[in-house]
Design a protein around this motif. Structure first.
Motif, PDB file in Angstrom:
ATOM      1  N   LEU A  87      18.568  17.482  29.876  1.00 39.12           N
ATOM      2  CA  LEU A  87      19.737  17.991  29.152  1.00 39.12           C
ATOM      3  C   LEU A  87      19.649  19.494  28.920  1.00 39.12           C
ATOM      4  O   LEU A  87      20.665  20.196  28.938  1.00 39.12           O
ATOM      5  CB  LEU A  87      19.883  17.252  27.824  1.00 39.12           C
ATOM      6  CG  LEU A  87      20.294  15.781  27.925  1.00 39.12           C
ATOM      7  CD1 LEU A  87      20.298  15.130  26.539  1.00 39.12           C
ATOM      8  CD2 LEU A  87      21.657  15.642  28.589  1.00 39.12           C
ATOM      9  N   ASP A 108      31.042  16.714  25.167  1.00 39.35           N
ATOM     10  CA  ASP A 108      30.272  15.744  24.386  1.00 39.35           C
ATOM     11  C   ASP A 108      29.205  15.086  25.257  1.00 39.35           C
ATOM     12  O   ASP A 108      29.398  14.896  26.463  1.00 39.35           O
ATOM     13  CB  ASP A 108      31.185  14.658  23.835  1.00 39.35           C
ATOM     14  CG  ASP A 108      32.171  15.176  22.797  1.00 39.35           C
ATOM     15  OD1 ASP A 108      32.019  16.331  22.363  1.00 39.35           O
ATOM     16  OD2 ASP A 108      33.101  14.424  22.445  1.00 39.35           O
ATOM     17  N   VAL A 109      28.097  14.730  24.615  1.00 37.46           N
ATOM     18  CA  VAL A 109      26.987  14.056  25.311  1.00 37.46           C
ATOM     19  C   VAL A 109      26.754  12.710  24.648  1.00 37.46           C
ATOM     20  O   VAL A 109      26.629  12.614  23.420  1.00 37.46           O
ATOM     21  CB  VAL A 109      25.697  14.895  25.254  1.00 37.46           C
ATOM     22  CG1 VAL A 109      24.540  14.151  25.937  1.00 37.46           C
ATOM     23  CG2 VAL A 109      25.915  16.262  25.898  1.00 37.46           C
ATOM     24  N   ARG A 116      19.386  16.618  19.765  1.00 34.98           N
ATOM     25  CA  ARG A 116      20.596  17.191  19.183  1.00 34.98           C
ATOM     26  C   ARG A 116      20.536  18.727  19.197  1.00 34.98           C
ATOM     27  O   ARG A 116      21.533  19.393  19.465  1.00 34.98           O
ATOM     28  CB  ARG A 116      20.782  16.681  17.754  1.00 34.98           C
ATOM     29  CG  ARG A 116      22.210  16.791  17.235  1.00 34.98           C
ATOM     30  CD  ARG A 116      22.327  16.231  15.834  1.00 34.98           C
ATOM     31  NE  ARG A 116      21.877  14.860  15.720  1.00 34.98           N
ATOM     32  CZ  ARG A 116      22.629  13.814  16.026  1.00 34.98           C
ATOM     33  NH1 ARG A 116      23.848  13.991  16.482  1.00 34.98           N
ATOM     34  NH2 ARG A 116      22.144  12.597  15.880  1.00 34.98           N
ATOM     35  N   VAL A 144      21.222  20.103  22.893  1.00 31.16           N
ATOM     36  CA  VAL A 144      22.598  20.106  23.406  1.00 31.16           C
ATOM     37  C   VAL A 144      23.547  20.914  22.523  1.00 31.16           C
ATOM     38  O   VAL A 144      24.687  21.181  22.934  1.00 31.16           O
ATOM     39  CB  VAL A 144      23.141  18.664  23.561  1.00 31.16           C
ATOM     40  CG1 VAL A 144      22.232  17.851  24.459  1.00 31.16           C
ATOM     41  CG2 VAL A 144      23.328  17.985  22.217  1.00 31.16           C
ATOM     42  N   LEU A 172      26.473  15.204  20.085  1.00 32.34           N
ATOM     43  CA  LEU A 172      25.597  14.185  20.654  1.00 32.34           C
ATOM     44  C   LEU A 172      25.827  12.853  19.956  1.00 32.34           C
ATOM     45  O   LEU A 172      25.853  12.788  18.725  1.00 32.34           O
ATOM     46  CB  LEU A 172      24.129  14.585  20.504  1.00 32.34           C
ATOM     47  CG  LEU A 172      23.103  13.526  20.940  1.00 32.34           C
ATOM     48  CD1 LEU A 172      23.098  13.373  22.450  1.00 32.34           C
ATOM     49  CD2 LEU A 172      21.710  13.851  20.422  1.00 32.34           C
TER      50      LEU A 172
END
Length: 232
Positions: free
Chosen positions: A62, A76-77, A94, A97, A102
């Motif tokens: 990531l 968004d992940v 968190r 990203v 997340l």
């Protein structure tokens, strides 16, 4: 490997790339107005892990994806996992990203519960493949026979579950309902340089259903794909 697909593929029909318009988030957007690296596109980045042991690889993947692509759009992940991870590990992901959102989701009710929910023929078939007589004997490390395009192999049931989840249950998961496009990254997929082209914009301009690269690879023969693609 990178694969991108709309999360509700069963509701979509592919159309020729010359179509003048494509739907995005409920509105008609002319093709010539679709921007590269558009942060407002209805896109989600999705991946899956099995347990806390692969959090390190997930975080690295990531981090590199954020450098190569997502820092320009902050999509968004969503991370699915078969088992829980620690709060410390979740905070680390968190932070990696950020400022993208997340969401971490446990993707099953437990292996015994899933087996018990199967009808009797399927339950017995699974127990036979895993060489046990009761679901209580199963855990995620239990090795089971799996039929593949290269012939039978013996794999941990955890691997079989991730394949089933990604190919079946993922497409109907409510966490993805609000998105039209999904960018899937395996946790052992690592970007090595910044992306000069935006794969999401390519999909939107051509109203594509599926875009993939470098597939099939490895031991997979991919013999089942030509008839599937032809039928589609």
């Amino acid at each position: 490997q990178i694969s991108l697909s709309p999360p509700q593929i069963q509701d979509m029909m592919p159309t020729p790339w010359t179509q003048p318009k494509t739907k995005t988030d409920g509105a008609l957007v002319p093709v010539d107005q679709i921007k590269d690296f558009d942060p407002d596109a209805p896109v989600v980045i999705v991946t899956k892990i099995q347990n806390k042991n692969t959090v390190g690889a997930l975080n690295q993947s990531l981090c590199l994806l954020n450098y190569a692509y997502n820092h320009r759009v902050n999509y968004d992940v969503v991370v699915f996992s078969a088992t829980q991870i620690s709060d410390k590990q979740l905070d680390m992901i968190r932070s990696t990203v950020y400022p993208a959102n997340l969401t971490f989701i446990i993707d099953n009710p437990g292996i015994q519960a899933m087996v018990d929910e199967l009808d009797e023929p399927r339950r017995q078939h699974l127990l036979k493949r895993c060489n046990v007589t009761d679901a209580k004997e199963l855990d995620w490390t239990t090795r089971c026979v799996e039929e593949t395009s290269t012939g039978p192999i013996v794999m941990p049931i955890a691997y079989n579950w991730q394949a089933e989840f990604r190919s079946l249950h993922l497409w109907n998961h409510p966490a993805l309902n609000k998105y039209k496009y999904m960018l899937w990254m395996d946790t052992d997929g690592f970007c090595t340089k910044a992306w000069k082209k935006d794969p999401i914009a390519i999909m939107r301009r051509r109203n594509m259903v599926l875009l993939f690269n470098n597939f099939p690879k490895g031991a997979a023969k991919g013999t089942e794909w030509p008839p599937i693609i032809q039928e589609s």
